[in-house]
Design a protein around this motif. Structure first.
Motif, PDB file in Angstrom:
ATOM      1  N   SER A 116     130.515  46.839  49.082  1.00 49.65           N
ATOM      2  CA  SER A 116     131.441  46.366  50.128  1.00 49.65           C
ATOM      3  C   SER A 116     130.778  46.367  51.496  1.00 49.65           C
ATOM      4  O   SER A 116     131.013  45.465  52.314  1.00 49.65           O
ATOM      5  N   LYS A 117     129.936  47.365  51.744  1.00 49.26           N
ATOM      6  CA  LYS A 117     129.214  47.411  53.022  1.00 49.26           C
ATOM      7  C   LYS A 117     128.296  46.197  53.162  1.00 49.26           C
ATOM      8  O   LYS A 117     128.244  45.560  54.219  1.00 49.26           O
ATOM      9  N   LEU A 118     127.583  45.865  52.094  1.00 45.95           N
ATOM     10  CA  LEU A 118     126.681  44.705  52.149  1.00 45.95           C
ATOM     11  C   LEU A 118     127.464  43.421  52.370  1.00 45.95           C
ATOM     12  O   LEU A 118     127.025  42.525  53.106  1.00 45.95           O
ATOM     13  N   GLU A 119     128.619  43.334  51.743  1.00 44.20           N
ATOM     14  CA  GLU A 119     129.471  42.160  51.958  1.00 44.20           C
ATOM     15  C   GLU A 119     129.906  42.073  53.420  1.00 44.20           C
ATOM     16  O   GLU A 119     129.965  40.986  54.000  1.00 44.20           O
ATOM     17  N   MET A 120     130.187  43.227  54.031  1.00 44.69           N
ATOM     18  CA  MET A 120     130.566  43.253  55.444  1.00 44.69           C
ATOM     19  C   MET A 120     129.414  42.803  56.335  1.00 44.69           C
ATOM     20  O   MET A 120     129.615  42.005  57.261  1.00 44.69           O
ATOM     21  N   TYR A 121     128.192  43.281  56.050  1.00 44.26           N
ATOM     22  CA  TYR A 121     127.039  42.880  56.862  1.00 44.26           C
ATOM     23  C   TYR A 121     126.781  41.375  56.734  1.00 44.26           C
ATOM     24  O   TYR A 121     126.421  40.707  57.703  1.00 44.26           O
ATOM     25  N   GLU A 122     126.994  40.876  55.530  1.00 44.31           N
ATOM     26  CA  GLU A 122     126.842  39.438  55.285  1.00 44.31           C
ATOM     27  C   GLU A 122     127.842  38.642  56.125  1.00 44.31           C
ATOM     28  O   GLU A 122     127.483  37.640  56.780  1.00 44.31           O
ATOM     29  N   LYS A 123     129.094  39.089  56.131  1.00 49.68           N
ATOM     30  CA  LYS A 123     130.131  38.405  56.914  1.00 49.68           C
ATOM     31  C   LYS A 123     129.923  38.580  58.415  1.00 49.68           C
ATOM     32  O   LYS A 123     130.282  37.699  59.205  1.00 49.68           O
ATOM     33  N   ASN A 124     129.338  39.705  58.811  1.00 51.86           N
ATOM     34  CA  ASN A 124     129.047  39.917  60.238  1.00 51.86           C
ATOM     35  C   ASN A 124     128.123  38.830  60.777  1.00 51.86           C
ATOM     36  O   ASN A 124     128.202  38.445  61.940  1.00 51.86           O
ATOM     37  N   ILE A 125     127.247  38.337  59.913  1.00 52.14           N
ATOM     38  CA  ILE A 125     126.324  37.266  60.328  1.00 52.14           C
ATOM     39  C   ILE A 125     126.994  35.903  60.189  1.00 52.14           C
ATOM     40  O   ILE A 125     126.980  35.093  61.122  1.00 52.14           O
ATOM     41  N   SER A 126     127.607  35.646  59.031  1.00 51.00           N
ATOM     42  CA  SER A 126     128.132  34.305  58.746  1.00 51.00           C
ATOM     43  C   SER A 126     129.403  33.980  59.507  1.00 51.00           C
ATOM     44  O   SER A 126     129.612  32.834  59.927  1.00 51.00           O
ATOM     45  N   GLU A 127     130.261  35.004  59.731  1.00 49.46           N
ATOM     46  CA  GLU A 127     131.570  34.744  60.362  1.00 49.46           C
ATOM     47  C   GLU A 127     131.658  35.308  61.774  1.00 49.46           C
ATOM     48  O   GLU A 127     132.166  34.644  62.679  1.00 49.46           O
ATOM     49  N   GLU A 128     131.169  36.529  61.961  1.00 48.82           N
ATOM     50  CA  GLU A 128     131.279  37.173  63.274  1.00 48.82           C
ATOM     51  C   GLU A 128     130.126  36.822  64.213  1.00 48.82           C
ATOM     52  O   GLU A 128     130.179  37.127  65.407  1.00 48.82           O
ATOM     53  N   LYS A 129     129.075  36.213  63.658  1.00 52.34           N
ATOM     54  CA  LYS A 129     127.892  35.795  64.443  1.00 52.34           C
ATOM     55  C   LYS A 129     127.237  36.973  65.164  1.00 52.34           C
ATOM     56  O   LYS A 129     126.746  36.846  66.276  1.00 52.34           O
TER      57      LYS A 129
END
Length: 301
Positions: free
Chosen positions: A131-144
């Motif tokens: 779940s943490k890795l998924e969050m880091y992935e979204k931090n780049i793709s969605e949160e920029k």
């Protein structure tokens, strides 16, 4: 399927009629067509290699990888002048615009973290870490958010989940030695493909170190690192050693299947497609960047 030639004995290597000629210590001879060879890995420092063979390998963009006494790849050959448009390609590469570089790098890191996350899920590791890795992935793709920082945190969490809380990348231990071996093989193959396309491996998209001759290769490699991690993980014992058996398993990375636009190809072919796509993305406003995909179920080890 192309062959990987793994030399561990005191052999003599030469070329005749566009064939690799292997002469062993008992003077037994074996011939292999160069067109059937993906790479040659030399692990015996006393092996003799003819100059003409080195020239023919360079002309055919076949990496010749030479290892030191500890079996670590430290040298590989590159033919820098084989492409007919080399001056034009390198001029293009020098002038690639930063905004597009940043876009490519973000997508590479997103795919890298996704591949790491999928490997942990496949191994049934901690759901919290996944779940943490998924969050880091979204931090780049969605949160920029800052790509470099998210990648660094993800890598630390990932490696400790994979190899234990005490594991540190670049320590002098068996796991790191095995990882380094596999990554070096990937780097050599990618570098040979970069040169074959007329580009220079030192001119990177994100990596820019003045001391690194392989910045561009180190950009591309990030997507494929989990293939190495997979093998090293499954070869853990009480103490990981870079045995001949493990090294031969790591050689299989170079012939794994990878997905490009939802179709399965050999890794070397996908690297070609990816490099073509990167160039087209920079010179054509209507081209979208595509990123290769790893699917663990299709690994052939």
């Amino acid at each position: 399927m192309s062959s990987i030639i793994h030399i561990t004995n005191l052999n003599e290597l030469s070329v005749s009629n566009n064939q690799l000629v292997i002469l062993d210590e008992k003077k037994c001879k074996k011939n292999i067509s160069l067109k059937d060879i993906l790479a040659i890995i030399i692990e015996n420092c006393r092996c003799r290699i003819s100059g003409l063979l080195q020239l023919r390998l360079s002309e055919n963009n076949i990496p010749l990888i030479i290892c030191n006494e500890k079996h670590q790849p430290v040298l590989h050959s590159l033919g820098l002048y084989n492409h007919f448009q080399i001056t034009m390609r390198i001029n293009e590469q020098v002038n690639w615009i930063d905004i597009k570089k940043d876009e490519i790098w973000s997508k590479i890191v997103i795919q890298k973290i996704k591949n790491q996350r999928n490997l942990l899920k496949f191994l049934e590791k901690s759901e919290n870490t996944v779940s943490k890795l998924e969050m880091y992935e979204k931090n780049i793709s969605e949160e920029k958010k800052d790509t470099e920082y998210q990648e660094a945190i993800a890598a630390r969490v990932y490696f400790q989940e994979l190899f234990g809380k005490k594991f540190k990348r670049f320590n002098n231990d068996g796991i790191n030695s095995a990882l380094n071996y596999g990554y070096a093989l990937l780097r050599s193959l990618i570098s040979s493909k970069i040169v074959a396309k007329g580009f220079h491996p030192s001119l990177g998209i994100h990596h820019k170190s003045q001391f690194n001759n392989y910045n561009f290769a180190d950009d591309i490699i990030e997507i494929f690192r989990p293939m190495v991690d997979y093998i090293v993980y499954f070869n853990q014992k009480e103490k990981v050693e870079l045995s001949k058996e493990l090294r031969q398993s790591l050689l299989l990375i170079l012939i794994q299947k990878v997905y490009w636009k939802n179709k399965k190809y050999e890794l070397s072919q996908v690297i070609d497609y990816f490099l073509d796509n990167i160039r087209n993305y920079f010179i054509n406003e209507n081209i979208e960047i595509e990123i290769p995909e790893l699917r663990i179920d299709d690994y052939e080890y």
